[in-house]
Design a protein around this motif. Structure first.
Motif, PDB file in Angstrom:
ATOM      1  N   LEU A 210      35.085 -58.275 -50.163  1.00  0.00           N
ATOM      2  CA  LEU A 210      34.689 -57.810 -51.483  1.00  0.00           C
ATOM      3  C   LEU A 210      35.904 -57.698 -52.404  1.00  0.00           C
ATOM      4  CD1 LEU A 210      32.281 -54.850 -50.564  1.00  0.00           C
ATOM      5  CD2 LEU A 210      31.650 -57.179 -51.195  1.00  0.00           C
ATOM      6  N   PRO A 211      35.684 -57.700 -53.711  1.00  0.00           N
ATOM      7  CA  PRO A 211      36.791 -57.435 -54.619  1.00  0.00           C
ATOM      8  C   PRO A 211      37.330 -56.015 -54.423  1.00  0.00           C
ATOM      9  CG  PRO A 211      34.968 -58.455 -55.794  1.00  0.00           C
ATOM     10  CD  PRO A 211      34.450 -58.072 -54.439  1.00  0.00           C
ATOM     11  N   LEU A 212      38.638 -55.916 -54.288  1.00  0.00           N
ATOM     12  CA  LEU A 212      39.337 -54.638 -54.203  1.00  0.00           C
ATOM     13  C   LEU A 212      40.361 -54.635 -55.329  1.00  0.00           C
ATOM     14  CD1 LEU A 212      39.759 -51.988 -52.599  1.00  0.00           C
ATOM     15  CD2 LEU A 212      41.490 -53.197 -51.253  1.00  0.00           C
ATOM     16  N   ILE A 213      40.295 -53.613 -56.175  1.00  0.00           N
ATOM     17  CA  ILE A 213      41.077 -53.620 -57.408  1.00  0.00           C
ATOM     18  C   ILE A 213      42.096 -52.496 -57.399  1.00  0.00           C
ATOM     19  CG2 ILE A 213      40.962 -53.438 -59.924  1.00  0.00           C
ATOM     20  CD1 ILE A 213      37.810 -54.390 -58.215  1.00  0.00           C
TER      21      ILE A 213
ATOM     22  N   GLY B  37      35.714 -36.420 -57.367  1.00  0.00           N
ATOM     23  CA  GLY B  37      36.259 -37.205 -56.268  1.00  0.00           C
ATOM     24  C   GLY B  37      37.729 -36.909 -56.069  1.00  0.00           C
ATOM     25  N   GLN B  38      38.127 -36.636 -54.837  1.00  0.00           N
ATOM     26  CA  GLN B  38      39.532 -36.383 -54.517  1.00  0.00           C
ATOM     27  C   GLN B  38      40.023 -37.447 -53.557  1.00  0.00           C
ATOM     28  OE1 GLN B  38      40.699 -32.326 -53.818  1.00  0.00           O
ATOM     29  NE2 GLN B  38      42.394 -32.879 -52.460  1.00  0.00           N
ATOM     30  N   LEU B  39      41.250 -37.933 -53.789  1.00  0.00           N
ATOM     31  CA  LEU B  39      41.880 -38.953 -52.955  1.00  0.00           C
ATOM     32  C   LEU B  39      43.272 -38.490 -52.539  1.00  0.00           C
ATOM     33  CD1 LEU B  39      41.213 -42.204 -55.055  1.00  0.00           C
ATOM     34  CD2 LEU B  39      39.924 -41.439 -53.068  1.00  0.00           C
ATOM     35  N   VAL B  40      43.743 -39.066 -51.454  1.00  0.00           N
ATOM     36  CA  VAL B  40      45.124 -38.876 -51.020  1.00  0.00           C
ATOM     37  C   VAL B  40      45.761 -40.258 -50.917  1.00  0.00           C
ATOM     38  CG1 VAL B  40      46.663 -37.973 -49.234  1.00  0.00           C
ATOM     39  CG2 VAL B  40      44.473 -36.837 -49.686  1.00  0.00           C
ATOM     40  N   VAL B  41      46.922 -40.427 -51.537  1.00  0.00           N
ATOM     41  CA  VAL B  41      47.647 -41.695 -51.463  1.00  0.00           C
ATOM     42  C   VAL B  41      48.793 -41.529 -50.480  1.00  0.00           C
ATOM     43  CG1 VAL B  41      48.860 -43.484 -52.760  1.00  0.00           C
ATOM     44  CG2 VAL B  41      47.069 -42.123 -53.884  1.00  0.00           C
ATOM     45  N   VAL B  42      48.850 -42.422 -49.486  1.00  0.00           N
ATOM     46  CA  VAL B  42      49.902 -42.346 -48.469  1.00  0.00           C
ATOM     47  C   VAL B  42      50.617 -43.690 -48.377  1.00  0.00           C
ATOM     48  CG1 VAL B  42      48.627 -40.613 -47.136  1.00  0.00           C
ATOM     49  CG2 VAL B  42      48.384 -43.047 -46.556  1.00  0.00           C
TER      50      VAL B  42
ATOM     51  N   LEU C 198      48.049 -51.352 -42.710  1.00  0.00           N
ATOM     52  CA  LEU C 198      46.650 -51.767 -42.761  1.00  0.00           C
ATOM     53  C   LEU C 198      46.440 -52.800 -43.863  1.00  0.00           C
ATOM     54  CD1 LEU C 198      44.778 -48.366 -42.295  1.00  0.00           C
ATOM     55  CD2 LEU C 198      45.645 -49.942 -40.570  1.00  0.00           C
ATOM     56  N   GLU C 199      45.647 -53.807 -43.558  1.00  0.00           N
ATOM     57  CA  GLU C 199      45.359 -54.861 -44.520  1.00  0.00           C
ATOM     58  C   GLU C 199      43.877 -54.956 -44.846  1.00  0.00           C
ATOM     59  OE1 GLU C 199      47.020 -58.464 -43.033  1.00  0.00           O
ATOM     60  OE2 GLU C 199      49.102 -57.797 -43.326  1.00  0.00           O
ATOM     61  N   THR C 200      43.052 -54.227 -44.132  1.00  0.00           N
ATOM     62  CA  THR C 200      41.617 -54.227 -44.389  1.00  0.00           C
ATOM     63  C   THR C 200      41.178 -52.828 -44.798  1.00  0.00           C
ATOM     64  OG1 THR C 200      41.104 -53.762 -42.060  1.00  0.00           O
ATOM     65  CG2 THR C 200      41.199 -56.078 -42.732  1.00  0.00           C
ATOM     66  N   TRP C 201      40.051 -52.763 -45.490  1.00  0.00           N
ATOM     67  CA  TRP C 201      39.514 -51.483 -45.943  1.00  0.00           C
ATOM     68  C   TRP C 201      38.351 -51.064 -45.051  1.00  0.00           C
ATOM     69  CZ3 TRP C 201      34.417 -52.086 -47.074  1.00  0.00           C
ATOM     70  CH2 TRP C 201      33.989 -53.366 -47.468  1.00  0.00           C
TER      71      TRP C 201
ATOM     72  N   PHE D 116      41.495 -47.658 -48.581  1.00  0.00           N
ATOM     73  CA  PHE D 116      41.674 -48.926 -49.271  1.00  0.00           C
ATOM     74  C   PHE D 116      43.165 -49.250 -49.345  1.00  0.00           C
ATOM     75  CE2 PHE D 116      37.900 -47.078 -51.638  1.00  0.00           C
ATOM     76  CZ  PHE D 116      36.957 -47.817 -50.925  1.00  0.00           C
ATOM     77  N   PRO D 117      43.600 -50.382 -48.798  1.00  0.00           N
ATOM     78  CA  PRO D 117      45.015 -50.742 -48.859  1.00  0.00           C
ATOM     79  C   PRO D 117      45.375 -51.436 -50.172  1.00  0.00           C
ATOM     80  CG  PRO D 117      43.820 -52.368 -47.561  1.00  0.00           C
ATOM     81  CD  PRO D 117      42.814 -51.329 -47.985  1.00  0.00           C
ATOM     82  N   HIS D 118      46.473 -51.007 -50.774  1.00  0.00           N
ATOM     83  CA  HIS D 118      47.008 -51.640 -51.973  1.00  0.00           C
ATOM     84  C   HIS D 118      48.506 -51.856 -51.760  1.00  0.00           C
ATOM     85  CE1 HIS D 118      43.360 -51.367 -54.374  1.00  0.00           C
ATOM     86  NE2 HIS D 118      43.224 -50.105 -54.013  1.00  0.00           N
ATOM     87  N   GLY D 119      48.838 -52.921 -51.050  1.00  0.00           N
ATOM     88  CA  GLY D 119      50.236 -53.200 -50.779  1.00  0.00           C
ATOM     89  C   GLY D 119      50.858 -52.130 -49.904  1.00  0.00           C
ATOM     90  N   ASP D 120      51.921 -51.487 -50.402  1.00  0.00           N
ATOM     91  CA  ASP D 120      52.618 -50.477 -49.604  1.00  0.00           C
ATOM     92  C   ASP D 120      51.976 -49.103 -49.707  1.00  0.00           C
ATOM     93  OD1 ASP D 120      53.292 -49.879 -52.200  1.00  0.00           O
ATOM     94  OD2 ASP D 120      55.460 -49.941 -51.888  1.00  0.00           O
ATOM     95  N   ARG D 121      50.840 -49.008 -50.427  1.00  0.00           N
ATOM     96  CA  ARG D 121      50.118 -47.750 -50.550  1.00  0.00           C
ATOM     97  C   ARG D 121      48.745 -47.872 -49.899  1.00  0.00           C
ATOM     98  NH1 ARG D 121      48.548 -47.226 -55.643  1.00  0.00           N
ATOM     99  NH2 ARG D 121      48.973 -49.436 -55.983  1.00  0.00           N
ATOM    100  N   LEU D 122      48.255 -46.750 -49.394  1.00  0.00           N
ATOM    101  CA  LEU D 122      46.914 -46.689 -48.821  1.00  0.00           C
ATOM    102  C   LEU D 122      46.194 -45.525 -49.468  1.00  0.00           C
ATOM    103  CD1 LEU D 122      45.119 -47.994 -46.549  1.00  0.00           C
ATOM    104  CD2 LEU D 122      45.905 -46.127 -45.067  1.00  0.00           C
ATOM    105  N   LEU D 123      45.039 -45.790 -50.074  1.00  0.00           N
ATOM    106  CA  LEU D 123      44.256 -44.736 -50.713  1.00  0.00           C
ATOM    107  C   LEU D 123      43.226 -44.220 -49.718  1.00  0.00           C
ATOM    108  CD1 LEU D 123      45.579 -46.157 -53.152  1.00  0.00           C
ATOM    109  CD2 LEU D 123      43.485 -45.692 -54.437  1.00  0.00           C
TER     110      LEU D 123
END
Length: 311
Positions: free
Chosen positions: A122-125, A184-189, A194-197, A212-219
């Motif tokens: 799926l699209p991940l933005i 909605g609350q999120l934690v960014v680490v 990880l390369e898949t959501w 959700f992975p975004h490069g060197d960050r994971l939401l």
């Protein structure tokens, strides 16, 4: 109405407002975007953001808006990383192939996952990148962006056409008490590789589990708390988010926390996408109430709103 300086003023600088402004500007309209907050401080900037219809109605209209947006995101993903859009494989827990086909037909390849869900690309933005990209695309099309607030009824917007993309703020500005917050609350680490959501099965309660992975960050997420207005991160909630995500992927447990995010989804019984003629002759086009699926339907809704604007 005398003294109007612009063909269209779009009010709201999140993904709905920016996308609508881009569509109008690229159709030749002279567009000014007014936003109370810089893009990085909007609710859209907090989003994960995965293309998937979440907490949005009416289903029949959402289907068309979502499919149109899917087409745009597939094109953007094929064009490289500049837009912040990628096609990424992941797992939807407790979801069957028929549910995906109900939204996307045969557009997406779906296969069963051993955990009882399905695997799908799926699209991940990356929303912070995408919002900046939309802003630059708007400016390239001749539009302008101005940080300013408006009052109920939008009296300051002296264009012939005003587009209301104010999300939760429409509650006071229209006013429309039917739009309400879902917190909605999120934690960014730091991403441990990880390369898949993954979106885990939803038990219907306020606690959600997804990453959700975004490069060197994971939401890591998340929550869906009805009618809660607080935008302050709750440390106990954050600990629970990390714990739930680590139960799915143990390497998350040791990841360094980079940031906490909170956003208020603008939920409504049904998206309001319709024109209204004001007493002073201005055309006010409403485009708000997209819940947790603003990204999912942004382009479809923008094109419909542009049609109401005569563009």
């Amino acid at each position: 109405m005398g003294g109007q300086r612009d063909d269209v003023i779009v009010v709201g600088g999140g993904v709905i407002g920016l996308t609508t402004a881009v569509v109008l500007a690229e159709r030749g309209r002279r567009v000014r975007l007014w936003t109370r907050d810089a893009a990085g401080r909007t609710t859209s900037a907090v989003a994960g953001a995965l293309w998937w219809p979440y907490r949005i109605e009416p289903a029949a209209a959402v289907h068309g808006w979502a499919l149109r947006s899917l087409t745009v995101y597939e094109t953007l993903a094929a064009g490289g990383a500049g837009s912040g859009v990628r096609m990424v494989e992941g797992v939807l827990g407790a979801t069957g192939p028929d549910e995906v086909r109900g939204w996307a037909g045969d557009r997406l390849a779906v296969r069963a996952d051993g955990a009882g869900g399905i695997r799908v690309r799926l699209p991940l933005i990356d929303m912070r990148a995408h919002l900046g990209w939309l802003r630059e695309r708007l400016i390239a099309a001749g539009g302008t962006v101005e940080e300013r607030s408006v009052s109920p009824g939008f009296p300051e917007a002296d264009a012939a056409v005003v587009v209301n993309c104010t999300g939760l703020a429409a509650r006071e500005l229209v006013p429309d008490p039917a739009v309400r917050p879902v917190r909605g609350q999120l934690v960014v680490v730091e991403n441990p590789g990880l390369e898949t959501w993954m979106v885990a099965a939803d038990d219907g309660g306020p606690a959600k589990t997804y990453f959700f992975p975004h490069g060197d960050r994971l939401l890591l997420g998340g929550t869906a708390e009805d009618d809660v207005w607080s935008t302050a991160p709750d440390p106990a909630v954050a600990e629970g988010i990390v714990r739930r995500c680590a139960a799915l992927r143990p390497e998350i447990a040791g990841a360094r926390v980079l940031e906490h995010r909170v956003g208020l989804r603008p939920v409504r019984d049904a998206v309001r996408l319709a024109p209204e003629r004001l007493a002073d002759g201005r055309l006010l086009v409403h485009n708000y109430g997209h819940g947790g699926a603003g990204v999912t339907v942004a382009w479809g809704c923008a094109e419909e709103a542009a049609g109401w604007c005569g563009g």
